[in-house]
Design an enzyme around this catalytic site. Structure first.
Site, mmCIF file in Angstrom:
data_model
loop_
_atom_site.group_PDB
_atom_site.id
_atom_site.type_symbol
_atom_site.label_atom_id
_atom_site.label_comp_id
_atom_site.label_asym_id
_atom_site.label_seq_id
_atom_site.Cartn_x
_atom_site.Cartn_y
_atom_site.Cartn_z
ATOM 1 N N ASP A 217 1.019 -0.682 3.127
ATOM 2 C CA ASP A 217 0.280 -1.756 2.124
ATOM 3 C C ASP A 217 1.405 -1.554 1.069
ATOM 4 O O ASP A 217 1.691 -0.432 0.595
ATOM 5 C CB ASP A 217 -1.048 -0.913 1.937
ATOM 6 C CG ASP A 217 -1.628 -1.700 0.685
ATOM 7 O OD1 ASP A 217 -1.257 -2.487 0.148
ATOM 8 O OD2 ASP A 217 -2.911 -1.239 0.430
ATOM 9 N N CYS B 94 -9.696 -4.048 -1.286
ATOM 10 C CA CYS B 94 -8.593 -3.958 -2.521
ATOM 11 C C CYS B 94 -9.570 -3.538 -3.866
ATOM 12 O O CYS B 94 -10.284 -2.483 -3.522
ATOM 13 C CB CYS B 94 -8.258 -5.418 -2.477
ATOM 14 S SG CYS B 94 -7.032 -5.546 -3.973
ATOM 15 N N HIS C 101 -1.725 -4.611 3.541
ATOM 16 C CA HIS C 101 -2.958 -4.515 2.574
ATOM 17 C C HIS C 101 -4.140 -5.516 3.266
ATOM 18 O O HIS C 101 -5.317 -5.094 3.215
ATOM 19 C CB HIS C 101 -2.631 -5.045 1.119
ATOM 20 C CG HIS C 101 -3.721 -4.959 0.339
ATOM 21 N ND1 HIS C 101 -4.006 -3.654 -0.476
ATOM 22 C CD2 HIS C 101 -4.366 -5.756 -0.627
ATOM 23 C CE1 HIS C 101 -5.124 -3.907 -1.056
ATOM 24 N NE2 HIS C 101 -5.181 -5.030 -1.165
#
Length: 420
Positions: A328, A235, A362
């Site tokens: 994601d 991230c 994600h």
């Protein structure tokens, strides 16, 4: 008499367990239920239905689940399909050193999940202990100069390949991945860079000199191989990891899990040079049917279409492993990784590998971790959708974790053939 067994009963969280049931009647249908409570007391649970063989046995390595939280042959399905009773809770271990997660497994007769149904006691039960640290791994709390974090060292004299472990938008000090990396032979430095101790409570800039200090700190340690370090990042942490790989000579191998290939919200500063955030398309942020916010289109008209905003990844001297969840909902990770690898190809670079997983979300974490498809983070209203389909996400986690370790060894060990 029905008997439930699991081997081993105590293991690292990324190690498989062999679960079997014996002593059933032929073709008997049973329900296996798993549950655990995290350190906050939040309950997570899962269940699956199985039909016994003609000799009255169920073997999760061989037999398919007929229904419940997953279907098909999935030996570790009871663990990776665990779901929170309290919605939007994420299972994330805090104290990795002193206690395991205890997963309770019950063998029951099937029943409808409706009020008023009398539930009979389990036919048998057992408890799995799932550890985030192997015996002999040591943890050193780091508070040296500006640096804040925790260094995990494998048992033995070493030297070991060094890895900096970075998370993102949740802030704080997150240790569970670093402790597992150390359990597999890496000197892993879980590095905090905001929202922890005396670090800034909110990110205003990414000071790359801080991360350079972390790399130099790791390389100075007598148990760390001195040729260079790796980065494992996800991230916002992957945004930082990519910037580190481009700017810092100490970085030899970088794992980028669902990250952007550009500066998102906070400028990156290095020796007076400033890389500014790119324009964001707020109007493309969406809210799904469950009221969860999805950010993956936020750069659709800028970074996704114009490479002038992208990091100059071709300047990096080390190697890259891109890990992409194609479902994601937080970042358009597939597009970002494609742009980055296209830049490398155009520059004649072959220093990269791409792992792209359909159905993965994600938060790609170590194997057998439950899918967190949505959660709360302190500064976002409403809660965030991370995406992911349970079974596909689980497969991505199991495969990518092995590949991450292989990648790091290949590029951080001087003679990897002698270490495998």
């Amino acid at each position: 008499m029905a008997k439930l067994t699991a081997t081993p009963l105590s293991a690292l969280v990324d190690e498989p367990v062999h679960i079997r049931v014996t002593g059933l009647t032929p073709s008997q249908v049973v329900c296996l239920q798993a549950s655990l409570r995290d350190e906050k007391g939040n309950l997570f649970g899962s269940q699956a239905y199985y039909k016994a063989s003609e000799v009255g046995e169920v073997d999760l390595d061989r037999d398919p689940s007929l229904g419940g939280d997953y279907m098909g042959v999935h030996p570790m399905g009871l663990l990776w399909s665990l779901k929170p009773e309290k919605l939007l809770s994420r299972l994330a271990k805090k104290d990795v050193m002193n206690s395991p997660y205890e997963v309770h497994i019950d063998l029951r007769s099937p029943h409808f999940p409706i009020k008023g149904v009398v539930i009979s006691p389990p036919m048998d039960s057992l408890t799995l202990k799932r550890w985030y640290v192997a015996p002999g791994v040591t943890r050193i709390l780091v508070k040296e100069g500006r640096l804040r974090g925790a260094l995990f060292l494998p048992p033995g004299e070493g030297p070991f390949p060094g890895v900096i472990d970075l998370f993102g938008s949740t802030g704080g000090l997150i240790e569970f991945r670093a402790s597992l990396l150390a359990s597999h032979g890496f000197a892993a430095f879980a590095l905090a860079y905001w929202g922890y101790d005396d670090l800034p409570s909110h990110l205003e800039k990414i000071d790359l000199e801080y991360f350079e200090e972390a790399a130099e700190f790791l390389l100075r340690h007598p148990k760390v191989l001195g040729s260079g370090v790796g980065v494992v990042s996800v991230c916002k942490g992957a945004e930082v990891g990519l910037s580190m790989a481009i700017n810092l000579k100490q970085i030899k191998a970088t794992v980028l899990i669902n990250g952007p290939n550009f500066v998102t919200s906070d400028p990156h500063v290095y020796h007076g040079r400033v890389d500014r955030p790119i324009p964001c398309n707020i109007e493309f942020v969406t809210t799904n049917a469950l009221g969860l916010v999805e950010f993956y289109r936020a750069y659709e008209e800028t970074a996704d279409k114009d490479s002038k905003y992208c990091f100059p990844i071709e300047k990096a001297q080390g190697h890259f492993l891109f890990v992409v969840g194609e479902d994601d909902k937080n970042l358009n990770s597939k597009v970002h990784a494609h742009q980055a690898t296209t830049q490398l190809i155009k520059s004649g670079k072959k220093n990269w590998t791409l792992l792209s997983y359909p159905g993965a979300g994600h938060l790609i974490e170590p194997p057998y971790s439950p899918l967190c498809c949505a959660s709360r983070i302190p500064y976002v209203i409403p809660s965030i959708s991370w995406g992911g389909e349970v079974t596909s996400h689980a497969a991505a986690q199991e495969h990518s974790w092995k590949e991450i370790q292989k990648f790091l060894r290949n590029h951080l060990l001087p003679d990897v053939s002698s270490q495998l």
